[in-house]
Design an enzyme around this catalytic site. Structure first.
Site, short mmCIF file in Angstrom:
data_model
loop_
_atom_site.label_atom_id
_atom_site.label_comp_id
_atom_site.label_asym_id
_atom_site.label_seq_id
_atom_site.Cartn_x
_atom_site.Cartn_y
_atom_site.Cartn_z
N CYS A 154 0.76 -1.25 -0.44
CA CYS A 154 -0.37 0.20 -0.13
C CYS A 154 0.88 1.53 0.23
O CYS A 154 1.73 0.91 -0.53
CB CYS A 154 -0.77 -0.09 1.48
SG CYS A 154 0.06 0.35 3.22
N ALA A 155 0.63 2.38 0.49
CA ALA A 155 0.92 3.60 0.30
C ALA A 155 2.15 3.76 1.58
O ALA A 155 3.40 3.87 1.47
CB ALA A 155 0.19 5.04 1.38
#
Length: 108
Positions: A68-69
């Protein structure tokens, strides 16, 4: 022998994607991926908001690297998969932010 679940750094994750031994599952939302995406082979986008409904699309017999981020949502997705029977799962530490910091390829 590799023990799963585990945490992977970005260079190790890229090597596993490039040699075809793993699939990266990007759990960021569509708008995030539109801004910046992993530029690597074997990437599947499955936003966390759709994950519970769609997780059965993921293979049980292949190594999955969740990303993800920052690594928080992908860690949550990794735990969900382990709870539901997946064993070959890993989390990309630091997500796409650390991936970019290592100079690894992204695309808009």
């Amino acid at each position: 022998m590799t023990v799963f679940p585990m945490l992977l750094d970005a260079p190790t994750a890229l090597a596993r994607l490039q040699d075809g031994s793993a699939t990266l599952v990007d759990v960021r939302e569509h708008a995030e991926v539109t801004r910046e995406a992993f530029d690597a082979p074997n990437v599947v986008q499955m936003p966390l908001s759709e994950f519970e409904r769609r997780h059965r699309e993921l293979p049980l017999d292949r190594e999955l690297i969740l990303a993800c981020a920052t690594g928080a949502r992908s860690f949550q997705a990794m735990q969900y998969l382990v709870h539901h029977g997946w064993r070959k799962v890993a989390n990309l530490q630091g997500g796409i932010g650390v991936w970019r910091t290592h100079g690894l390829p992204t695309k808009a």
